[in-house]
Each structure stands twice: as structure tokens, then as C-alpha cells.
Design a protein around this motif. Structure first.
Motif, PDB file in Angstrom:
ATOM      1  N   ASP A   1      -6.551   7.145  -2.351  1.00 22.24           N
ATOM      2  CA  ASP A   1      -6.980   5.968  -1.589  1.00 22.24           C
ATOM      3  C   ASP A   1      -7.641   4.931  -2.487  1.00 22.24           C
ATOM      4  OD1 ASP A   1      -6.008   7.059   0.742  1.00 22.24           O
ATOM      5  OD2 ASP A   1      -7.948   7.877   1.388  1.00 22.24           O
TER       6      ASP A   1
ATOM      7  N   GLN B   1      -6.272   1.073  -3.366  1.00 23.22           N
ATOM      8  CA  GLN B   1      -7.122  -0.103  -3.205  1.00 23.22           C
ATOM      9  C   GLN B   1      -7.245  -0.880  -4.511  1.00 23.22           C
ATOM     10  OE1 GLN B   1     -11.071   0.727  -1.747  1.00 23.22           O
ATOM     11  NE2 GLN B   1     -11.679  -1.421  -1.729  1.00 23.22           N
TER      12      GLN B   1
ATOM     13  N   GLN C   1       0.835  -1.212   0.000  1.00 25.48           N
ATOM     14  CA  GLN C   1       0.000   0.000   0.000  1.00 25.48           C
ATOM     15  C   GLN C   1       0.865   1.255   0.000  1.00 25.48           C
ATOM     16  OE1 GLN C   1      -0.571  -2.660   1.992  1.00 25.48           O
ATOM     17  NE2 GLN C   1      -2.559  -3.377   1.235  1.00 25.48           N
TER      18      GLN C   1
ATOM     19  N   SER D   1       1.002   4.047  -3.003  1.00 23.52           N
ATOM     20  CA  SER D   1       0.808   5.464  -2.726  1.00 23.52           C
ATOM     21  C   SER D   1       1.933   6.306  -3.338  1.00 23.52           C
ATOM     22  CB  SER D   1       0.748   5.694  -1.212  1.00 23.52           C
ATOM     23  OG  SER D   1       0.578   7.056  -0.914  1.00 23.52           O
TER      24      SER D   1
END
Length: 338
Positions: A100, A104, A38, A42
Motif C-alpha cells: 500500500d 501511494q 493504482q 500494485s
């Protein structure tokens, strides 16, 4: 980023960051300095949107990989594109996802990395042999006597890199087929797994250097020598030969009721449509996932006839004796049933 003679932005080489219609997937082979997938996703979002998106719409994007690579999830078949179009079709650039949502989307259902990727990461970090040295070591033509001595070692893989129809017609017993004219290096990595695997390869005349070079690009540098074939070469001088039954889709459609049918494409390809009663075992799982009587008839197909021959060669080596390859694969089958 490449500028032209007038200092105008011309093109960008995006490596594994931005692909056409996709982006590089995080955590392909290892965690990086303790960052999660993650965290990496990002950082990727910031790189694309802060560094690439502001560039001129007219520049050409040259990505490091294309459709079929394990480095992305769903790349376009095109190899180059204008950045303006990618700002429309690429979910990382078109503004439809915030950070975000992007993280995902990118991190869910990540594919398993190919087995050889961690070894490649280590080579990239620690260094690797010079290609000239690899060629000097590996360009050794093997005669029938030396071949028989070498192949007494069960750890050596006999790799046939010729055209599909040549392998189908005649090949050396226990050889694994992965043709140069397909996704050669990635499938070598997927099938053989260990970059230290000792390899003796069979190729068409004057393609010896190409085989060694393409193997070396993914770290497979342990080539012990080669057999190069022209019209005068007799394979039977080297070892027992074999052939593979290969049929036209028309014959397959008429005669498939008394055999098991294997679709060796990926799960996503299978889910998008397959032949009735076909069981899906992707090529990279065929060596470990098939449990079926070795003397019973098995008919195999892929998308176009390349992967199915690889699968057949693996099963032949594992003792399966009644295999049938479906030429032209599901693309040929679909034309006749749609």
C-alpha cells in the motif's frame, strides 16, 4: 533473465519494470484494459518482489532507461548495477515500503506523459514501418533550390542536429536546435509533439543515418530530406542565417542586472537551487508559457548549456530578438558563486 554456460543466473534485462534506484511509472500514456494507475502500481510491486527480488544477488541489472527518461521519476545516473545493491537502495526492493505504501509513493505527483507517448503506444500495438524502408525514403540530400521550395510550406520543421557551438555560431533562420549529442530523441518528442511532423534536418557529414534512425525509434518517420555540412558547406546558399549570443558564466554573473533571467531546467532541478532572480520555465513549457516583450533582453541557462540552446532556438523562431545563452549552465554558475 540470462544464464551463463554453467546455467547460473548472470544478468537480467528489466525493461521498463525496474530501473536503477527507481521503477517504471504506471499510466505513462494510457489506461490499460480499464486498470487504474493504482492497480498497475500494485501489479508492478508484485512483479518486482515476487519475480525479481528472489533472484541471485550477484546478477547484473540492465534497465531499459536511465537518468532523464520520462519513464521514471528519479533514476540513478549509473547504467548498470548489481541486484544486491538495488536491494539496498531501491525503494521497491529494500523492504521499507509495504504494498500500500509503495502504491501511494509511486502514484503521487506522477509527471505528465510526453505528448508523443500515446502515438508510440499505438505504433507498438498496430505496427510500424521497417527501418530499411524509412531510411530509403528519408536519405535524400537537399540542394539549395529544392530547400527553398520545400520551406515554403510552413508545416515543415527545420531541425538542426549539430553540436551546440556550431548552432550558436551560425544556423539557418527559423531552425529548431536539438543536438544529436544530447537527449536527442526524447526532446524531439517533447518539442515537436506530433510524430507525423514533416522534418528537414541539418546534420554533420556522415551522421544522416544516425539522425533518421534515432528519430524513427520514437515514431518520427516523416523526414523529407537533409542538409549535411562539412567545412566547405555555405549555409547562406540555403537561407538567411543567424547566430546566438552565448556568454561565459563569469560574464553572466557580472552583467545580469538589466535583463530577465530564465532557468529552463525542470521544476525539481530549480527547487534544488538556482541563480538569484531567475524565473523557472521548463524547456517543455517554453513555447506556451513565456509572455515577455520580444525585443527585451533575456538570458537563459539550464544545467549544462544544451537545453538552453534548444529554448533559445524556439524563442528565436517565435520572434524573440535579444537572447543570450549562458554557457555551461547552472553547473558553471554554481562553481563561481558557491
Amino acid at each position: 533473465l540470462l544464464f551463463d554456460q554453467n546455467n547460473k543466473q548472470h544478468s537480467i534485462f528489466t525493461g521498463d519494470t525496474l530501473f536503477l534506484g527507481d521503477v517504471g511509472i504506471p499510466d505513462v500514456a494510457q489506461r490499460y484494459k480499464g486498470l487504474s494507475k493504482q492497480d498497475l502500481a500494485s501489479l508492478l510491486y508484485d512483479s518486482i518482489n515476487m519475480k525479481i527480488k528472489p533472484l541471485d544477488d550477484t546478477i547484473t541489472v540492465y534497465p531499459g532507461h536511465g537518468a532523464g527518461s520520462a519513464c521514471g521519476k528519479s533514476m540513478m545516473k549509473e547504467t548498470v548495477d548489481l541486484l544486491s545493491n538495488q536491494k539496498v537502495v531501491n525503494y521497491s526492493l529494500n523492504g521499507k515500503l509495504n504494498k500500500d505504501e509503495f502504491v501511494q509513493e509511486l502514484t503521487q505527483n506522477l509527471p505528465d506523459p510526453p505528448p508523443y507517448f500515446p502515438s508510440n503506444v499505438k505504433l507498438n500495438q498496430e505496427g510500424y514501418s521497417d527501418l530499411d524502408d524509412i531510411l530509403k525514403k528519408s536519405l535524400k540530400k537537399i540542394d539549395p533550390i529544392n530547400f527553398k521550395e520545400l520551406m515554403s510550406d510552413d508545416s515543415i520543421v527545420l531541425l538542426d542536429t549539430r553540436k551546440t557551438d556550431q548552432f550558436v555560431k551560425c544556423h539557418l533562420k527559423d531552425s529548431i536546435y536539438i543536438g544529436l549529442d544530447g537527449r536527442f530523441a526524447p526532446w524531439v518528442g517533447e518539442i515537436l509533439k506530433d510524430i507525423n511532423t514533416p522534418i528537414v534536418f541539418i546534420c554533420e557529414l556522415n551522421r544522416e543515418r544516425e539522425v533518421i534512425t534515432r528519430l524513427s525509434r520514437i515514431g518520427f518517420d516523416n523526414c523529407l530530406g537533409y542538409i549535411s555540412l562539412d567545412n566547405s558547406t555555405n549555409l547562406e546558399l540555403y537561407h538567411e542565417t543567424n547566430s546566438l549570443e552565448s556568454i561565459d558564466p563569469k560574464i553572466f554573473i557580472k552583467n545580469n542586472s538589466n535583463s530577465k533571467i530564465l532557468d529552463v531546467r525542470t521544476k525539481s532541478e530549480y527547487n534544488n537551487g538556482s541563480f538569484k532572480n531567475a524565473i523557472n520555465i521548463p524547456l517543455n513549457k517554453i513555447d506556451s508559457s513565456l509572455s515577455y516583450p520580444k525585443d527585451k533582453k533575456l538570458q537563459l541557462f539550464c544545467a549544462g548549456g544544451y537545453r538552453s540552446v534548444i529554448a533559445c532556438s524556439i524563442l528565436l523562431k517565435n520572434g524573440y530578438t535579444n537572447l543570450v545563452n549562458v554557457e555551461k549552465g547552472y553547473s558553471g554558475i554554481k562553481k563561481l558563486i558557491s
